[in-house]
Design an enzyme around this catalytic site. Structure first.
Site, PDB file in Angstrom:
ATOM      1  N   GLY A 258      35.206  48.739  31.815  1.00 29.37           N
ATOM      2  CA  GLY A 258      34.459  48.366  30.612  1.00 29.37           C
ATOM      3  C   GLY A 258      33.307  47.413  30.898  1.00 29.37           C
ATOM      4  N   ALA A 259      33.611  46.302  31.569  1.00 30.89           N
ATOM      5  CA  ALA A 259      32.579  45.303  31.822  1.00 30.89           C
ATOM      6  C   ALA A 259      33.110  44.291  32.819  1.00 30.89           C
ATOM      7  CB  ALA A 259      32.202  44.592  30.530  1.00 30.89           C
ATOM      8  N   HIS A 294      35.364  39.096  25.342  1.00 28.55           N
ATOM      9  CA  HIS A 294      36.260  39.020  26.496  1.00 28.55           C
ATOM     10  C   HIS A 294      35.504  38.514  27.737  1.00 28.55           C
ATOM     11  CE1 HIS A 294      39.723  40.442  28.979  1.00 28.55           C
ATOM     12  NE2 HIS A 294      38.778  40.605  29.890  1.00 28.55           N
ATOM     13  N   GLU A 295      34.389  39.154  28.035  1.00 26.35           N
ATOM     14  CA  GLU A 295      33.660  38.766  29.256  1.00 26.35           C
ATOM     15  C   GLU A 295      33.105  37.351  29.119  1.00 26.35           C
ATOM     16  OE1 GLU A 295      34.390  40.721  31.488  1.00 26.35           O
ATOM     17  OE2 GLU A 295      34.906  42.441  30.239  1.00 26.35           O
TER      18      GLU A 295
HETATM   19  N1  TRP Z   1      37.520  41.635  35.258  1.00 29.04           N
HETATM   20  C1  TRP Z   1      37.032  42.705  34.448  1.00 29.04           C
HETATM   21  C2  TRP Z   1      37.450  42.413  33.023  1.00 29.04           C
HETATM   22  O1  TRP Z   1      38.600  42.272  32.732  1.00 29.04           O
HETATM   23  C3  TRP Z   1      37.508  44.042  34.784  1.00 29.04           C
HETATM   24  C4  TRP Z   1      37.337  44.593  36.137  1.00 29.04           C
HETATM   25  C5  TRP Z   1      38.152  44.476  37.197  1.00 29.04           C
HETATM   26  C6  TRP Z   1      36.398  45.533  36.528  1.00 29.04           C
HETATM   27  N2  TRP Z   1      37.764  45.274  38.203  1.00 29.04           N
HETATM   28  C7  TRP Z   1      36.699  45.941  37.827  1.00 29.04           C
HETATM   29  C8  TRP Z   1      35.314  46.078  35.879  1.00 29.04           C
HETATM   30  C9  TRP Z   1      35.967  46.914  38.464  1.00 29.04           C
HETATM   31  C10 TRP Z   1      34.585  47.039  36.531  1.00 29.04           C
HETATM   32  C11 TRP Z   1      34.923  47.465  37.802  1.00 29.04           C
HETATM   33  O2  TRP Z   1      36.669  42.276  32.177  1.00 29.04           O
HETATM   34 ZN    ZN Z   2      38.985  40.539  31.885  1.00 28.71          ZN
END
Ligand code: TRP
Ligand code: ZN
Length: 853
Positions: A258-259, A294-295
Site C-alpha cells: 500500500g505505502a 497510517h504512514e
Molecule cells: N511498512 C509499510 C507499512 O506498513 C509496509 C511495507 C513493508 C511495505 N514492506 C513493504 C510497503 C514493501 C511496500 C513494499 O505501511
Molecule cells: Zn505500517
C-alpha cells in the site's frame, strides 16, 4: 557476492551489531541501467556488542551489487564475498568505509531497492531492500543520520529529511534524525507537486507536498486534507508533533504494497493516495484517508522509535494500525469502523490463524521477513493494543504511551520495552498479557449461563487449538466487555469489562429483578471466537435492543450465517426470524444508513466454508455459492415492497466523500444489488448512465454483474476509462470477481491476454488474480482450472517479483478445508510451483509452509 542461501533466522539468536555508525553520506549518479552509488560511512566499535575486539567480523549486507571500489580510511581494500554480503578486515578503532557500487534500476522488477516505475526512479527498502542499493549493515537496530546527494537530469530529486542544496542536475538532502536503512528513500522524476502547509502546535511551519506524474495533479486534494487531519490528530491524541521542515508524499504506479513510511518521504502505491470523485469509490476514499494516516503516524511509532529486529515488527505495525483505526473512527463513525475492522480481521487473520500459515504476532523464526507482513502482525497486533487499553483504561494508556515515547526516542526497541512502560505507569504485571504476542491461534471462548434468585452467572471456558509448532496453549488474559438487557428491552447493566485470566472462570451479576439477556463481547473486545447457545429469538431480541452497535450487527450476522448454513446443509428454508429482523433494521430510520447496509450484507462464501469445516462438514463451494444466491433472491422478494423506496430515500445529491454521504450510498447500492434481481437491472442501468461519481458508476455495474447482466456497461466502462490505470484495475477486477463460478478462470485467462494486462504491475496482477482467488466458487471450481491458472501465473511472476508472488500464494492456505479431489489438485499445483528452478526464497518458504499442513 554470493546469494544468501535460504536459512532460518531465530529471535533467540539476536546479537547487536559490532559497530555503530556516526554518519552516512551517499551520492547517487542516476542512470537507468548503471546508477553509481557512492557511500562514505563512519563506523566505530560498538561497546555494547559482545566480542568486537577479537571477533573483528565486519560484515555488510549486499545483494545484486557490482562493487567498483572500496576503501577503509582512504586505503583501497578488497572485501571477501560471503553469503548475503561481504566481509572486510577493519581496525579496532573508528574508521571510514567508502564504496562505489553500480546497480541497474531499469531491470529491477522485484520493486525492492532502487527501481523504475513509468520513467521515475524510486526506492522501497523495507524490510531488506537497502542492501540492493549499497553495502551496509541493513538491520533496523543500526541507526544513523544520512546526507544524500542525488545527481540526475530530472526536474525533481528527493530524499529523506530537509533540503540542503539544489542546483543544476543535483540536490542534497540531510536527515537529522537517526534512522535505520529500511527508512531510506529516494525519488527522481518528472513530477508535479500539490502543495500544502501545516503549522505544528509549537508553531513550526511545515511544507507539505504530494508529488505525482503530470495528469494526476487533480487527484491530490483529498490526500492532502487527510495528511493535515492526521498531523493534527497525532498532536491532539498522542501529543506527537512533526519534526522536519518538509513532508513529502510521492505516488508510484508500481508498488508491492500500500505505502511506505520512509522518513519525511512517504512513498505510496498510487491507488492508495490518488482520489477524485470521478475515479474513486467511497471505499477508496476511506482507505486512502486511513493509509495516509497510517504512514504519517509511523513517524513516531516506527521511525523515531523503531524495531530492534524484524521479529518486533508488530511493535510498529500493530500499534500504527491501532492508531490509524482510532483516527478513522474519529473522522467517521466508530461503530461502522469497528464492524468493518472485525470483518477484515475474521476474513484475513482468523483465516490465517486457522491454517498452515498461523504464527504468533511476534514470530520466533522466519526465512524471509517479507512473508511476515501479515494480517496477524498488523491486525491482530492492533487488537492487542486495543485490549491493553481496555484493560488499563484510557488515562493509563496515554500515560504509558507518553513514557514510551520519552524513554525510547531515537532507539530500536522490543515488545518488552513497550510493555514495560505500561507496567511502570499502572503497577500491573503484564506477563500473562504478553502471551498475546507469543501464542498463535484464535482462542475459542465458550460461554454458559445460569440464573438463580436474581443472580446471573456467566461461565467462560477458553481453549486455543494447536497451530504449527505450538501444540500446548496457555490461558490468555481476555477482556470481555459485557452488558445486560432486561426483558423489556432496556439496558439493566451497562458495559463492564470482565477480565478473564483462567481457563475457566465465572462472573456474576447480582440483584437482578428478572432474567436479562447478556450482550457479550461488546465492541469485539478481544480477537476470539465466542461460542454460546443462543436461539434465534434471543438473537432477534438483541438485534432489536442491544445498545452496542457491534453486538447489534453481530446478532444479525449470526442469524444470516445460521440461515445459510442450514440452507447449505439440508436445504432448510430461511427462517422468518431472520427475514423479519433484517427488514426491521433496514427500514429503521433511526439507524445509521451505513449500519443498515452492513446488516443487509451476507457472510462471505469463504467464511461459510470455514464455518462448515468447524461444524465437521466438508464444504462444497458450488453449493455455498448457490445457497447464497438463493438467499439473495429470497431477500429481494421478502423486501420488495421497501426496496424502491429505500433506493429513492438514500439518494445523496452532490458527492461528498464523508461518512454521511458514503453511508447513504452504501445502503442505496446494497439495496440496488437486490433490486437488480427483480427489475432486470433497469434501475442499475439507469444509474450507470447517469452517475457522476465512481461510487455509483462502479456500484451500478457491480449490481448488474452480480445479477448476471452488464455486458454493455462493461464495454462502455472500458471505453470511458481506458486511459486511467486505476479505474481500469477496477474493470479487470470486477469481471473476475463477479464471474459465475464456471466462468471465472476463463474470464481471468482471457483478461490476462488483454493488451492492457501486464504481469509487471502488481495492481494489475492483483486485479485479475486477486479477484480470481476472491471468487470462492470460481477459484475452487471442481475442474481445478483456476488452481492451474493461478499456479501458472505465480510461476511466471516469481521470476520477476518474488514478494508479490509469495503474498498471493497465500490463496492456497485453506486447501485442507476441501474434499480429497480438490486437495489433490491443489497439492499438485503447490508441488509444481515448488519444483520451479530458481524459485525465490519468498515463494519457497510460503509454499513449503502451506504444503506442510
Ligand atoms: N511498512 C509499510 C507499512 O506498513 C509496509 C511495507 C513493508 C511495505 N514492506 C513493504 C510497503 C514493501 C511496500 C513494499 O505501511
Ligand atoms: Zn505500517
Amino acid at each position: 557476492m554470493k546469494d544468501a542461501a535460504p536459512h532460518t533466522i531465530y529471535l533467540k539468536d539476536y546479537t547487536p551489531f559490532g559497530y555503530r555508525i556516526d554518519g552516512v553520506e551517499l551520492t547517487f549518479k542516476l542512470h537507468q541501467t548503471a546508477t553509481r552509488v557512492l557511500s562514505k560511512i563512519a563506523f566505530a566499535p560498538n561497546p555494547e556488542a559482545p566480542d568486537t575486539t577479537d571477533g573483528k567480523r565486519f560484515f555488510l549486507h549486499g545483494e545484486e551489487l557490482n562493487l567498483i571500489s572500496a576503501k577503509i580510511d582512504g586505503v583501497p581494500v578488497t572485501p571477501r564475498d560471503v553469503a548475503g554480503g561481504i566481509e572486510v578486515d577493519v581496525p579496532d578503532a573508528p574508521f571510514v568505509w567508502e564504496a562505489e557500487v553500480e546497480i541497474s534500476p531499469e531491470t529491477n522488477t522485484a520493486l525492492e531497492g532502487l527501481y523504475m516505475s513509468n520513467g521515475m526512479y524510486c526506492t522501497q527498502c523495507e524490510a531488506e531492500g537497502f542492501r540492493k542499493i549499497t553495502y551496509y549493515p541493513d538491520r533496523p537496530d543500526v541507526m544513523a543520520t544520512f546526507t544524500v546527494r542525488v545527481e540526475g537530469d530530472l526536474p525533481v530529486l528527493l530524499s529523506n529529511g530537509n533540503p540542503v542544496e539544489r542546483g543544476e542536475g543535483f540536490a542534497v538532502w540531510h536527515d537529522p534524525w537517526p534512522k535505520p536503512s529500511y527508512l531510506f528513500a529516494l525519488v527522481a522524476g518528472d513530477l508535479i507537486n500539490h502543495p500544502g502547509a501545516f503549522t505544528t502546535k509549537s508553531g513550526k511551519e511545515v511544507e507539505l507536498n504530494i508529488w505525482v506524474r503530470p495528469g494526476d495533479e487533480g487527484k491530490c486534494a483529498f490526500g492532502m486534507q487527510a495528511l493535515k487531519d492526521s498531523m493534527k490528530w497525532d498532536e491532539d491524541t498522542y501529543g506527537r508533533e512533526y519534526d522536519l521542515d518538509i513532508f513529502n508524499i510521492v505516488a508510484v504506479d508500481d508498488f508491492n504494497m500500500g505505502a511506505m513510511e520512509n522518513k519525511g518521504l512517504n512513498i505510496f502505491n498510487s491507488s492508495c493516495v490518488l482520489a477524485s470523485k470521478e475515479t474513486s469509490t467511497d471505499a477508496n476514499f476511506e482507505r486512502i484517508e486511513g493509509i495516509i494516516a497510517h504512514e504519517y503516524f509511523h513517524n513516531w511509532t516506527g521511525n523515531r522509535i523503531t524495531c530492534r529486529d524484524w521479529f518486533q515488527l508488530c511493535l510498529k505495525e500493530g500499534l500504527t494500525v491501532y492508531r490509524d483505526q482510532m483516527f478513522s473512527g474519529d473522522m467517521r463513525s466508530h461503530a461502522v469502523k469497528r464492524i468493518e475492522e472485525v470483518l477484515t480481521l475474521r476474513a484475513r487473520q482468523f483465516r490465517e490463524d486457522n491454517g498452515p500459515l498461523a504464527h504468533p504476532v511476534r514470530p520466533e523464526s522466519f526465512v524471509e521477513i517479507n512473508n511476515f507482513y501479515t494480517a496477524t502482525v498488523y491486525e491482530k497486533g492492533a487488537e492487542i493494543i486495543g485490549m491493553l487499553r481496555r484493560l488499563i483504561g484510557d488515562e493509563a494508556y496515554r500515560k504509558g504511551c507518553d513514557l514510551y515515547f520519552e524513554r525510547h526516542d531515537g532507539q530500536a526497541v522490543t515488545i518488552e520495552d513497550w510493555l514495560a512502560s505500561f507496567e511502570e505507569v499502572t503497577g500491573r504485571d503484564l506477563a500473562q498479557f504478553k502471551q498475546w504476542y507469543s501464542q498463535a491461534g484464535t482462542p475459542r471462548l465458550k460461554m454458559e449461563e445460569s440464573w438463580e434468585d436474581g443472580t446471573l452467572t456467566l461461565t467462560f471456558n477458553q481453549t486455543t487449538p494447536p497451530t504449527p509448532g505450538q501444540n500446548e496453549k496457555n490461558p490468555q488474559v481476555i477482556p470481555i466487555a459485557a452488558g445486560l438487557i432486561g426483558p423489556n428491552g432496556d439496558e439493566v447493566v451497562p458495559t463492564t469489562v470482565l477480565e478473564m485470566t483462567e481457563a475457566t472462570q465465572s462472573f456474576t451479576f447480582e440483584g437482578l429483578g428478572a432474567r436479562p439477556v447478556a450482550s457479550v463481547l461488546r465492541d469485539f473486545s478481544a480477537p476470539v471466537i465466542l461460542e454460546r447457545e443462543i436461539d434465534n429469538d434471543t438473537r432477534a431480541f438483541l438485534l432489536a435492543h442491544d445498545t452496542d452497535p457491534f453486538q447489534k450487527w453481530e446478532m444479525g450476522r449470526a442469524l444470516a450465517k445460521d440461515t445459510l448454513i442450514a440452507m447449505i446443509v439440508d436445504g432448510t428454508e430461511p427462517s422468518h426470524a431472520y427475514l423479519d429482523a433484517i427488514k426491521s433494521v433496514l427500514v429503521d430510520d433511526s439507524l445509521d444508513p451505513a449500519f443498515r447496509a452492513l446488516s443487509l450484507g451476507l457472510p462471505s462464501q469463504d467464511d461459510l466454508a470455514q464455518t462448515l469445516v468447524d461444524a465437521g462438514v466438508s464444504p462444497d463451494p458450488q453449493r455455498i455459492y448457490e445457497a447464497r444466491e438463493q438467499l439473495r433472491h429470497i431477500l429481494a422478494d421478502h423486501l420488495q415492497d421497501v426496496l424502491p423506496e429505500l433506493y429513492q430515500e438514500n439518494e445523496t445529491g452532490a458527492f461528498v466523500p464523508d461518512a454521511e454521504g458514503s453511508g447513504k450510498r452504501s445502503l442505496r447500492l446494497t439495496v440496488l444489488g437486490l433490486l437488480s434481481l427483480q427489475d432486470s437491472g433497469a434501475t442499475a442501468k439507469a444509474l450507470f448512465k447517469r452517475a457522476d461519481n465512481m461510487t455509483e458508476q462502479a456500484g451500478a455495474l457491480q449490481a448488474l454483474l452480480s445479477a448476471g447482466l452488464g455486458a454493455e456497461e462493461l464495454q462502455a466502462f472500458e471505453s470511458q476509462w481506458k486511459d486511467d490505470r486505476l479505474v481500469m484495475d477496477k474493470w479487470f477486477m470486477m469481471q473476475v470477481a463477479f464471474a459465475a463460478p464456471e466462468k471465472a478462470s476463463e474470464v481471468a485467462q482471457h483478461l490476462s491476454q488483454h493488451p492492457a494486462f501486464t504481469i509487471k504491475n502488481p495492481n494489475r496482477f492483483r486485479a485479475v488474480f486477486g479477484a480470481l482467488t476472491a471468487n470462492h466458487a470460481g477459484f475452487h471450481h471442481a475442474s481445478g482450472a483456476a488452481y492451474r491458472l493461478l499456479a501458472d501465473h505465480l510461476i511466471a511472476l516469481d521470476a520477476l517479483n518474488p514478494q508479490t508472488t509469495a503474498r498471493m500464494s497465500g490463496a492456497f492456505e485453506t486447501w485442507k478445508r476441501y474434499d480429497a479431489d480438490r486437495q489433490a489438485m491443489i497439492r499438485a499445483e503447490l508441488e509444481r510451483i515448488l519444483a520451479t528452478p530458481n524459485l525465490s526464497r519468498d515463494t519457497t518458504e510460503m509454499v513449503s509452509r502451506i504444503l506442510s499442513a
